[in-house]
Design an enzyme around this catalytic site. Structure first.
Site, PDB file in Angstrom:
ATOM      1  N   GLU A  99      99.518  18.062  54.855  1.00  0.00           N
ATOM      2  CA  GLU A  99      99.520  19.508  55.057  1.00  0.00           C
ATOM      3  C   GLU A  99     100.487  19.904  56.163  1.00  0.00           C
ATOM      4  OE1 GLU A  99      95.474  21.157  53.324  1.00  0.00           O
ATOM      5  OE2 GLU A  99      95.328  20.680  55.441  1.00  0.00           O
ATOM      6  N   CYS A 112     103.638  23.383  62.450  1.00  0.00           N
ATOM      7  CA  CYS A 112     102.809  22.234  62.808  1.00  0.00           C
ATOM      8  C   CYS A 112     102.990  21.194  61.699  1.00  0.00           C
ATOM      9  CB  CYS A 112     101.353  22.665  62.929  1.00  0.00           C
ATOM     10  SG  CYS A 112     100.255  21.355  63.479  1.00  0.00           S
ATOM     11  N   CYS A 119      94.747   9.484  59.329  1.00  0.00           N
ATOM     12  CA  CYS A 119      94.849   9.120  60.747  1.00  0.00           C
ATOM     13  C   CYS A 119      93.831   8.038  61.065  1.00  0.00           C
ATOM     14  CB  CYS A 119      94.593  10.352  61.630  1.00  0.00           C
ATOM     15  SG  CYS A 119      94.870  10.069  63.387  1.00  0.00           S
ATOM     16  N   CYS A 123      88.908  10.733  65.835  1.00  0.00           N
ATOM     17  CA  CYS A 123      88.326  11.696  66.780  1.00  0.00           C
ATOM     18  C   CYS A 123      87.215  12.485  66.082  1.00  0.00           C
ATOM     19  CB  CYS A 123      89.402  12.646  67.296  1.00  0.00           C
ATOM     20  SG  CYS A 123      90.738  11.799  68.176  1.00  0.00           S
ATOM     21  N   CYS A 126      87.844  16.110  64.533  1.00  0.00           N
ATOM     22  CA  CYS A 126      89.007  16.307  63.663  1.00  0.00           C
ATOM     23  C   CYS A 126      88.702  15.872  62.234  1.00  0.00           C
ATOM     24  CB  CYS A 126      90.192  15.509  64.207  1.00  0.00           C
ATOM     25  SG  CYS A 126      91.692  15.735  63.240  1.00  0.00           S
ATOM     26  N   GLU A 178      98.591  10.549  64.163  1.00  0.00           N
ATOM     27  CA  GLU A 178      98.931  10.341  65.577  1.00  0.00           C
ATOM     28  C   GLU A 178     100.444  10.099  65.660  1.00  0.00           C
ATOM     29  OE1 GLU A 178      99.862   9.880  68.976  1.00  0.00           O
ATOM     30  OE2 GLU A 178      97.670  10.050  69.025  1.00  0.00           O
ATOM     31  N   SER A 209     102.220  15.843  70.325  1.00  0.00           N
ATOM     32  CA  SER A 209     100.839  15.808  70.814  1.00  0.00           C
ATOM     33  C   SER A 209     100.226  14.442  70.504  1.00  0.00           C
ATOM     34  CB  SER A 209     100.022  16.909  70.135  1.00  0.00           C
ATOM     35  OG  SER A 209      98.656  16.802  70.483  1.00  0.00           O
ATOM     36  N   SER A 232      95.905  15.206  74.220  1.00  0.00           N
ATOM     37  CA  SER A 232      94.553  15.679  73.896  1.00  0.00           C
ATOM     38  C   SER A 232      93.566  15.030  74.862  1.00  0.00           C
ATOM     39  CB  SER A 232      94.203  15.318  72.449  1.00  0.00           C
ATOM     40  OG  SER A 232      95.022  16.022  71.556  1.00  0.00           O
ATOM     41  N   LEU A 233      93.272  15.737  75.931  1.00  0.00           N
ATOM     42  CA  LEU A 233      92.356  15.202  76.945  1.00  0.00           C
ATOM     43  C   LEU A 233      90.914  15.338  76.459  1.00  0.00           C
ATOM     44  CD1 LEU A 233      92.168  13.964  79.783  1.00  0.00           C
ATOM     45  CD2 LEU A 233      92.086  16.292  80.700  1.00  0.00           C
ATOM     46  N   ASN A 234      90.509  16.579  76.215  1.00  0.00           N
ATOM     47  CA  ASN A 234      89.256  16.910  75.501  1.00  0.00           C
ATOM     48  C   ASN A 234      87.952  16.493  76.171  1.00  0.00           C
ATOM     49  OD1 ASN A 234      90.811  18.100  73.523  1.00  0.00           O
ATOM     50  ND2 ASN A 234      90.976  16.228  72.363  1.00  0.00           N
ATOM     51  N   CYS A 351      93.394  23.921  64.460  1.00  0.00           N
ATOM     52  CA  CYS A 351      93.385  22.565  65.033  1.00  0.00           C
ATOM     53  C   CYS A 351      92.168  21.773  64.554  1.00  0.00           C
ATOM     54  CB  CYS A 351      93.350  22.645  66.559  1.00  0.00           C
ATOM     55  SG  CYS A 351      94.914  23.135  67.252  1.00  0.00           S
TER      56      CYS A 351
END
Length: 365
Positions: A99, A112, A119, A123, A126, A178, A209, A232-234, A351
């Site tokens: 996508e 994007c 992936c 996470c 996601c 990633e 990212s 991406s700290l999150n 996101c």
């Protein structure tokens, strides 16, 4: 020859570097200067077929057509959000799906892009993670995501405010996958986009990212890849971060910050920390204070993103009051933090929402 066998593994001509293309031309008895002409038609003309390369001799066009693909993606679905965001589902040449999202904002047309099919990072917040990892995308496939958006802007007659035809202005490597686990191809893409005679995009217009693949952050600097870095700290402590981002079990926050500090020191660029606000996990007074401790001594900014609907029922978005309280605490410490306005939620283009259900064969995005 050794080179010919290496090039045979590259199926999309847009993937080749200028040097690789020159070498291939020599191998097939053509003049190396043709590489500039071919790349001009690919990336400036953005032609849809080898036959459309009028400046290239017919015999060479035939050789190109016999050796490479000029397009690798096929539009399977297009969705238009009420806020102007556009999302495409593309079928790859080998039958998988990715996508791509266009986010128009005034005179800015950000794309994007996906860098992998699926992936492996898994996470929790996601949806792409549910696909698992299938394969890396070639540089040519990633570039085609961008080129196809330009085709769309041209077909729809979209204009900049000065009346000129709209073109993609910014690239965000934040779609499926990633990016740093496909760094060779992503580096090729950035170099092509940055090339003065091709796309001529400044490095500040390209943002990679990462979930925090520490060795690859260092490699990004070593390669001098023209881009900005977002991480991406999150979460603000290892226990919480490991619970939602398995990558933290390999490279914890301390190792990640060591890598971003080195990035800042060696490039002079600031780092953007992406921070998904999750109720009871990252959007609390404690998390705000921990975030301040991380950011205060560093050249960075924080991009806060409210959790979008996903497939994990244990994760919940915080209330507007909780969000405001969190932001107020962080801003009082003079940390630069912005809350990202979600785009394309109604078409699952925000996101963490990009996914394709391969088992059902249905677009789940």
């Amino acid at each position: 020859s050794i080179f010919a066998s290496a090039v045979e593994k590259i199926s999309d001509i847009k993937t080749l570097t200028e040097e690789e293309l020159k070498n291939w031309l020599k191998e097939v008895g053509e003049k190396p200067f043709r590489a500039d002409q071919i790349r001009n038609r690919l990336f400036c003309g953005q032609v849809k077929s080898f036959d459309a390369m009028e400046t290239i001799p017919a015999a060479l066009r035939e050789k190109l057509s016999a050796s490479f693909r000029i397009t690798s993606l096929e539009e399977a679905k297009r969705l238009l959000s009420e806020d102007g965001t556009v999302k495409w589902l593309y079928r790859t040449h080998d039958g998988h799906h990715i996508e791509t999202v266009l986010i128009p904002t005034n005179d800015r047309f950000s794309v994007c892009v996906s860098t992998q099919i699926g992936c492996a990072q898994n996470c929790a917040f996601c949806r792409t993670a549910k696909m698992g990892f299938i394969r890396n995308l070639e540089a040519g496939e990633i570039l085609e995501e961008i080129i196809r958006v330009n085709w769309y802007l041209e077909e729809t007659g979209t204009k900049h405010s000065d009346g000129s035809l709209a073109k993609v202005t910014n690239i965000i490597f934040m779609g499926m996958g990633e990016p740093l686990n496909n760094l060779e191809q992503v580096h090729r893409v950035c170099c092509t986009l940055h090339h003065q005679k091709l796309f001529n995009l400044g490095r500040k217009r390209m943002t990679i990212s990462t979930s925090g693949v520490v060795p690859k952050i260092k490699e990004l600097v070593d390669r001098n890849t023209p881009c900005c870095l977002a991480v991406s700290l999150n979460s603000t402590n290892d226990e919480r971060r490991s619970a939602v981002m398995p990558v933290n079990k390999v490279w914890n926050i301390a190792k990640l910050l060591e890598a971003t500090d080195e990035y800042t020191r060696r490039t002079g660029n600031y780092v953007t920390f992406e921070f998904v606000l999750m109720k009871g996990i990252t959007c609390s007074e404690e998390a705000a204070k921990e975030l301040i401790r991380i950011c205060a001594p560093r050249r960075c900014k924080v991009n806060a993103i409210v959790l979008n609907d996903g497939d994990d029922p244990t994760l919940e978005a915080p209330s507007p009051e909780e969000i405001e309280n969190f932001l107020e605490i962080v801003r009082k410490a003079e940390i630069q933090i912005t809350i990202r306005n979600p785009r394309g939620r109604d078409i699952l283009a925000a996101c963490g929402q990009l996914a394709y259900n391969t088992t059902e064969g249905k677009n789940k995005c």
